[in-house]
Design a protein around this motif. Structure first.
Motif, mmCIF file in Angstrom:
data_model
loop_
_atom_site.group_PDB
_atom_site.id
_atom_site.type_symbol
_atom_site.label_atom_id
_atom_site.label_comp_id
_atom_site.label_asym_id
_atom_site.label_seq_id
_atom_site.Cartn_x
_atom_site.Cartn_y
_atom_site.Cartn_z
ATOM 1 N N LEU A 1 0.828 -1.210 0.000
ATOM 2 C CA LEU A 1 0.000 0.000 0.000
ATOM 3 C C LEU A 1 0.864 1.262 0.000
ATOM 4 N N MET A 2 1.869 1.294 0.850
ATOM 5 C CA MET A 2 2.743 2.478 0.926
ATOM 6 C C MET A 2 3.525 2.674 -0.363
ATOM 7 N N THR A 3 4.034 1.571 -0.903
ATOM 8 C CA THR A 3 4.816 1.649 -2.141
ATOM 9 C C THR A 3 3.952 2.103 -3.300
ATOM 10 N N LEU B 1 -6.025 -2.266 -5.674
ATOM 11 C CA LEU B 1 -5.125 -1.619 -4.707
ATOM 12 C C LEU B 1 -5.382 -0.119 -4.677
ATOM 13 N N LYS B 2 -5.544 0.479 -5.839
ATOM 14 C CA LYS B 2 -5.818 1.923 -5.922
ATOM 15 C C LYS B 2 -7.097 2.268 -5.158
ATOM 16 N N ASN B 3 -8.148 1.470 -5.359
ATOM 17 C CA ASN B 3 -9.413 1.724 -4.658
ATOM 18 C C ASN B 3 -9.252 1.607 -3.149
ATOM 19 N N ARG B 4 -8.451 0.642 -2.726
ATOM 20 C CA ARG B 4 -8.197 0.486 -1.295
ATOM 21 C C ARG B 4 -7.470 1.708 -0.746
ATOM 22 N N LEU B 5 -6.542 2.236 -1.518
ATOM 23 C CA LEU B 5 -5.807 3.428 -1.089
ATOM 24 C C LEU B 5 -6.728 4.640 -0.995
ATOM 25 N N LYS C 1 -8.796 4.146 2.070
ATOM 26 C CA LYS C 1 -7.978 4.315 3.283
ATOM 27 C C LYS C 1 -7.704 5.787 3.574
ATOM 28 N N HIS C 2 -7.294 6.531 2.551
ATOM 29 C CA HIS C 2 -6.942 7.937 2.760
ATOM 30 C C HIS C 2 -8.176 8.811 2.947
ATOM 31 N N SER C 3 -9.282 8.475 2.285
ATOM 32 C CA SER C 3 -10.527 9.227 2.489
ATOM 33 C C SER C 3 -10.999 9.064 3.925
ATOM 34 N N LEU D 1 -4.528 15.267 -2.563
ATOM 35 C CA LEU D 1 -5.669 15.874 -3.253
ATOM 36 C C LEU D 1 -5.725 15.408 -4.704
ATOM 37 N N THR D 2 -4.590 15.470 -5.388
ATOM 38 C CA THR D 2 -4.537 15.071 -6.791
ATOM 39 C C THR D 2 -4.896 13.602 -6.947
ATOM 40 N N PHE D 3 -4.337 12.757 -6.078
ATOM 41 C CA PHE D 3 -4.596 11.323 -6.154
ATOM 42 C C PHE D 3 -6.069 11.006 -5.920
#
Length: 202
Positions: free
Chosen positions: A16-18, A57-61, A64-66, A108-110
């Motif tokens: 996730l971090m990578t 993975l992108k959706n999980r990120l 997670k961040h939201s 924000l961009t991500f």
């Protein structure tokens, strides 16, 4: 948590971090599963034990961040010790989230490029990690405290989120048409109008 679960969690966190670092520097399209696995020091086959593909993975990120943004906003609200009415709470939470995004423009961009309503709902109602909280329960509690019944509360929330995301991206990144601080009073008046339109007259 046993050693096996600890190792599994460490590998998932590493992926996730990578991936977040690669997605925010190279972009999702230009990042491959091989790039993520190699940078995380994990075999490509192992990647698929945790995620279906890079979009999973992108959706999980995003989720997670939201959720983390909302969790921080709720902590800010609690720390403030202020007694706020329904609309004031909504504005306070939004203000905190916007300030966090203003401080972390890569995030924000991500999020803005990859957030959909479905992912947002999953982000704030799922419990797949320690960073996530039950937004739905908190939102329902806030609705119960509203001075009048809210008609179609999910549509109201959708409208507010769409308004914020469509107006604040350019204000934060490019100060267009004005800076975020200049935009906020106009934004919050519009949010108050949306809430008022969804409140019953009874």
């Amino acid at each position: 948590m046993g050693k096996l679960e600890t190792n599994k969690k460490a590998k998932e966190d590493s992926l996730l971090m990578t991936a977040y670092k690669l997605f925010t520097t190279k972009g999702v399209t230009s990042t491959s599963v091989s790039d993520i696995a190699r940078s995380a020091g994990i075999g490509k086959g192992t990647f698929y034990l945790y995620f279906k593909d890079k979009y999973d993975l992108k959706n999980r990120l995003v989720a997670k961040h939201s959720a983390r943004l909302f969790k921080t906003a709720m902590a800010d609200l609690e720390k403030s010790g202020r007694v706020l009415d329904f609309k004031e709470k909504i504005i306070f939470i939004i203000d905190s989230i916007l300030d966090q995004l203003n401080e972390n423009q890569a995030l924000l961009t991500f999020i803005s490029k990859n957030l959909s309503w479905g992912i947002f709902k999953n982000a704030l109602t799922a419990h797949s990690g320690t960073d996530e909280i039950d937004f739905l329960s908190i939102y329902n509690e806030m609705l119960e405290d509203a001075p009048r019944k809210i008609n179609e509360p999910e549509i109201m929330l959708f409208m507010i989120i769409e308004l914020i995301s469509s107006t604040c991206y350019s204000a934060i990144l490019y100060k267009e048409p004005v800076s975020l601080d200049e935009l906020k009073p106009h934004l919050y008046r519009s949010i108050n109008d949306i809430i008022d339109r969804h409140m019953t007259n009874a």
